[in-house]
Design an enzyme around this catalytic site. Structure first.
Site, mmCIF file in Angstrom:
data_model
loop_
_atom_site.group_PDB
_atom_site.id
_atom_site.type_symbol
_atom_site.label_atom_id
_atom_site.label_comp_id
_atom_site.label_asym_id
_atom_site.label_seq_id
_atom_site.Cartn_x
_atom_site.Cartn_y
_atom_site.Cartn_z
ATOM 1 N N LYS A 44 -0.660 -1.320 -4.735
ATOM 2 C CA LYS A 44 -1.444 -0.094 -4.961
ATOM 3 C C LYS A 44 -0.479 1.019 -5.380
ATOM 4 O O LYS A 44 -0.042 1.814 -4.553
ATOM 5 C CB LYS A 44 -2.151 0.336 -3.666
ATOM 6 C CG LYS A 44 -3.203 -0.640 -3.125
ATOM 7 C CD LYS A 44 -3.853 -0.090 -1.840
ATOM 8 C CE LYS A 44 -4.892 -1.013 -1.258
ATOM 9 N NZ LYS A 44 -5.387 -0.583 0.061
ATOM 10 N N ASP A 71 0.871 -1.183 0.000
ATOM 11 C CA ASP A 71 0.000 0.000 0.000
ATOM 12 C C ASP A 71 0.906 1.232 0.000
ATOM 13 O O ASP A 71 1.478 1.590 -1.036
ATOM 14 C CB ASP A 71 -0.879 -0.121 1.258
ATOM 15 C CG ASP A 71 -2.012 0.872 1.344
ATOM 16 O OD1 ASP A 71 -1.751 2.072 1.346
ATOM 17 O OD2 ASP A 71 -3.176 0.442 1.445
HETATM 18 P P1 XMP Z 1 1.743 -0.428 3.857
HETATM 19 O O1 XMP Z 1 0.999 0.872 3.902
HETATM 20 O O2 XMP Z 1 2.718 -0.582 4.958
HETATM 21 O O3 XMP Z 1 0.601 -1.503 4.086
HETATM 22 O O4 XMP Z 1 2.324 -0.701 2.490
HETATM 23 C C1 XMP Z 1 0.848 -2.841 3.878
HETATM 24 C C2 XMP Z 1 0.192 -3.686 4.944
HETATM 25 O O5 XMP Z 1 -1.091 -3.161 5.292
HETATM 26 C C3 XMP Z 1 -2.091 -4.109 5.106
HETATM 27 N N1 XMP Z 1 -2.998 -3.604 4.053
HETATM 28 C C4 XMP Z 1 -4.194 -4.105 3.781
HETATM 29 N N2 XMP Z 1 -4.837 -5.137 4.335
HETATM 30 N N3 XMP Z 1 -6.619 -4.809 2.830
HETATM 31 C C5 XMP Z 1 -6.041 -5.490 3.852
HETATM 32 O O6 XMP Z 1 -6.648 -6.442 4.344
HETATM 33 C C6 XMP Z 1 -6.040 -3.745 2.211
HETATM 34 O O7 XMP Z 1 -6.601 -3.168 1.274
HETATM 35 C C7 XMP Z 1 -4.745 -3.379 2.725
HETATM 36 N N4 XMP Z 1 -3.869 -2.428 2.374
HETATM 37 C C8 XMP Z 1 -2.810 -2.584 3.208
HETATM 38 C C9 XMP Z 1 -1.424 -5.384 4.725
HETATM 39 O O8 XMP Z 1 -1.447 -6.235 5.845
HETATM 40 C C10 XMP Z 1 -0.020 -5.063 4.389
HETATM 41 O O9 XMP Z 1 0.888 -5.946 5.014
#
Ligand code: XMP
Ligand code: MG
Length: 180
Positions: free
Chosen positions: A134, A106
């Protein structure tokens, strides 16, 4: 297919199981070609990665091992800007060809932290492989070499991904229904 309810939120079908498995097939073929002649150590990030790690690994035809770390940066449907390491690796990765496996990248906060940590331990090589990416939300520079699918801003569940711990058992991906 119809919408589902998890706790207070409604989710609608987004990526079907056959579409996921097709994308994972192609990803595994790329890794098999790129890593030919090398042994791989996959490092999976729990909890969300368990289904992806299993389906990907079954399609790898090279010598490989897997180990897991447990990290957490999400609270409900929002990133918390802080990554907690709940447990880490017990073995050395020095001199190994390591591929980090993640369910979804993300903002990149989680992957950046782990990537930099593992880099300090002198692996022979280090790549990132995620089921979902994303790109519009990504703010980091850590290279995301492998991804099965890109998605927009949607919050998604299923195939290992959760909303507050639930929804991981759904075999396909659902996205949060937007109000309109
Ligand atoms: P970051 O922002 O650190 O986020 O790149 C990555 C972690 O956040 C969780 N994540 C999600 N979990 N649906 C989910 O169930 C989503 O749309 C989502 N986006 C981020 C995920 O655990 C990942 O390790
Ligand atoms: Mg999660």
């Amino acid at each position: 297919m119809s919408s589902i309810q998890i706790k207070d939120l409604t989710f609608v079908p987004y990526i079907s199981e056959p579409e996921l498995l097709n994308a994972i097939d192609s990803l595994a073929q790329k890794i098999n070609a790129d890593y030919k002649g090398r042994k791989i150590l996959f490092v999976g990030i729990l909890n969300g990665v368990f289904m992806f790690a299993s389906d990907l690994m079954k399609r790898i035809d090279l010598e490989c091992e897997i180990s897991f770390v447990k990290l957490s940066s999400y609270d409900g449907t929002h990133s918390t800007e802080r990554v907690k390491q709940l447990f880490g690796l017990t073995e050395s990765i020095e001199g190994k060809h390591v591929i980090i496996l993640e369910d979804i990248v993300d903002t990149g906060l989680t992957i950046e932290g782990l990537y930099n940590d593992l880099m300090k331990q002198n692996p022979a090589s280090l790549d990132v492989c995620t089921l979902l990416f994303k790109p519009e939300k990504y703010t980091k520079t850590t290279p995301i070499r492998y991804f099965a699918k890109t998605i927009g801003h949607a919050f998604v569940v299923g195939y290992g991904l959760d909303y507050d711990g639930f929804g991981r058992n759904i075999p396909s991906i659902y996205k949060l229904k937007t109000k309109n």
